[in-house]
Design a protein around this motif. Sequence first.
Motif, short mmCIF file in Angstrom:
data_model
loop_
_atom_site.label_atom_id
_atom_site.label_comp_id
_atom_site.label_asym_id
_atom_site.label_seq_id
_atom_site.Cartn_x
_atom_site.Cartn_y
_atom_site.Cartn_z
N ARG A 142 0.84 -1.20 0.00
CA ARG A 142 0.00 0.00 0.00
C ARG A 142 0.87 1.26 0.00
O ARG A 142 0.61 2.23 -0.71
N GLY A 145 2.20 2.08 -3.18
CA GLY A 145 1.18 2.53 -4.13
C GLY A 145 0.74 1.45 -5.10
O GLY A 145 0.04 1.74 -6.07
N THR A 148 -4.32 -1.74 -3.46
CA THR A 148 -5.45 -0.97 -2.96
C THR A 148 -6.04 -1.76 -1.78
O THR A 148 -6.84 -2.66 -1.96
N PRO B 196 -11.71 -4.30 -10.74
CA PRO B 196 -11.23 -3.32 -9.75
C PRO B 196 -12.18 -2.12 -9.67
O PRO B 196 -12.89 -1.83 -10.62
N ALA B 200 -11.50 3.84 -7.14
CA ALA B 200 -10.40 3.72 -6.17
C ALA B 200 -9.05 3.77 -6.87
O ALA B 200 -8.59 4.81 -7.27
N GLY B 201 -8.43 2.64 -7.04
CA GLY B 201 -7.10 2.60 -7.64
C GLY B 201 -6.07 2.89 -6.58
O GLY B 201 -6.39 3.41 -5.52
N PRO B 202 -4.81 2.52 -6.88
CA PRO B 202 -3.75 2.64 -5.90
C PRO B 202 -3.62 4.05 -5.33
O PRO B 202 -3.14 4.23 -4.22
N ARG B 204 -5.63 5.83 -3.98
CA ARG B 204 -6.37 5.99 -2.73
C ARG B 204 -5.57 5.51 -1.53
O ARG B 204 -5.87 5.85 -0.38
N ALA B 205 -4.55 4.70 -1.80
CA ALA B 205 -3.80 4.07 -0.72
C ALA B 205 -3.19 5.08 0.22
O ALA B 205 -2.74 6.14 -0.20
#
Lengths: 218, 218
Positions: A142, A145, A148, B196, B200-202, B204-205
């Motif tokens: 996470r 990146g 998720t 997915p 969101a997608g990475p 958001r991490a």
Amino acid sequence: MARKTGSHAEITGPRIRAAALELFARHGYAAVSMRQIAAEVGVQAGALYTYTADKQSLLFELMRNHMEHLLGCWEEEPRPDDPLACLEAFTRFHIRYHLDRPDEVFISYMELRNLEPEHFAVIEGLRRRYERELEAILASGREDGCFTVPDTKVATMGLIAMLTGIGTWFRDTGRLSRFDVEQLYWDMVRGAVGVPDAAAGPGRAGSGGDAALSAAAE
Amino acid sequence: MARKTGSHAEITGPRIRAAALELFARHGYAAVSMRQIAAEVGVQAGALYTYTADKQSLLFELMRNHMEHLLGCWEEEPRPDDPLACLEAFTRFHIRYHLDRPDEVFISYMELRNLEPEHFAVIEGLRRRYERELEAILASGREDGCFTVPDTKVATMGLIAMLTGIGTWFRDTGRLSRFDVEQLYWDMVRGAVGVPDAAAGPGRAGSGGDAALSAAAE
């Protein structure tokens, strides 16, 4: 009645644990007596108490050994720095380790309710340690990146339950090999943390090989 | 000893099943006697046999009722035509239904080994029926080209294990609400079938909210 000590203890101890494991898994901890365990090993019931304090100690020992061995084996696994590769290593390790030990896994989940509080606390602590191993991988992915995972604790519990559940249906004599199953579950794990397989995609759906896989029972 | 019939049976039958359910869940089927169940209900042990043939029948009835009720409730749920929406409906339904019935779920998994073969076959048949409900959703999504599910049977087992496992750790008094948990698991389910979250997608991490969620224990 002859009491066995020294090198005998080293042989008889594991035999007692193996017998207890099998009987607990088949009938449940509460339904098994020390007398039955002794009969399975081929010793007098009284002799059992040379090796173990009581049935509760036997259960605790089995569960602690299982968790400590699991943690020890995972520590020895090669762990790639890349979070995705490390998650794959964990996934494959977890599946293999648990499929090899169905009785230990069954007991570790079913008999938690029969542990005395101080024993429960120890087992719970070991389980948390193992969960934190996966949680750390998810957290690092996470941070990078690439994953998720809005909640690494929840994802850990979800993934471990999914992977451990294989033991309830997988049989080596079934239509799928262990490697097939590892691959299918790894695809699901990767998807669940938000990393779809670049080589796959919906276009792969419905191919002939898939239909053949799904046709047979497990 | 007075034998209770007619309207009494309608009251006492459910009370006996409720007592058996609680005792089986707490101590395990093998460790519970008909005498204990009778004591819990407040009737003589002999009176129990007016309502049920034996302990095995009680266990079978509990497990069959659980599965039939589960299937009945799912049939009454609104089921969208769109496979993704239908999968979401199934996911949320499964989580809610199982979180509301921890004892039934526990027994249904733990006590399978204690069912006599003809009873086991019936319960196994009902479980397959339920699994086929999810399998059909996965297959329709794969046909539509929106899910990546190379093996719908395996995905079914994986997803059901993941969702049912929530019961082992979730507490209503914990840091997350049921709705939070539903949402987090739905995200994982959707990802696992190759869809997915577009929103969101990475990226958001690692947001602040996530850190707050992860800080507390369950």
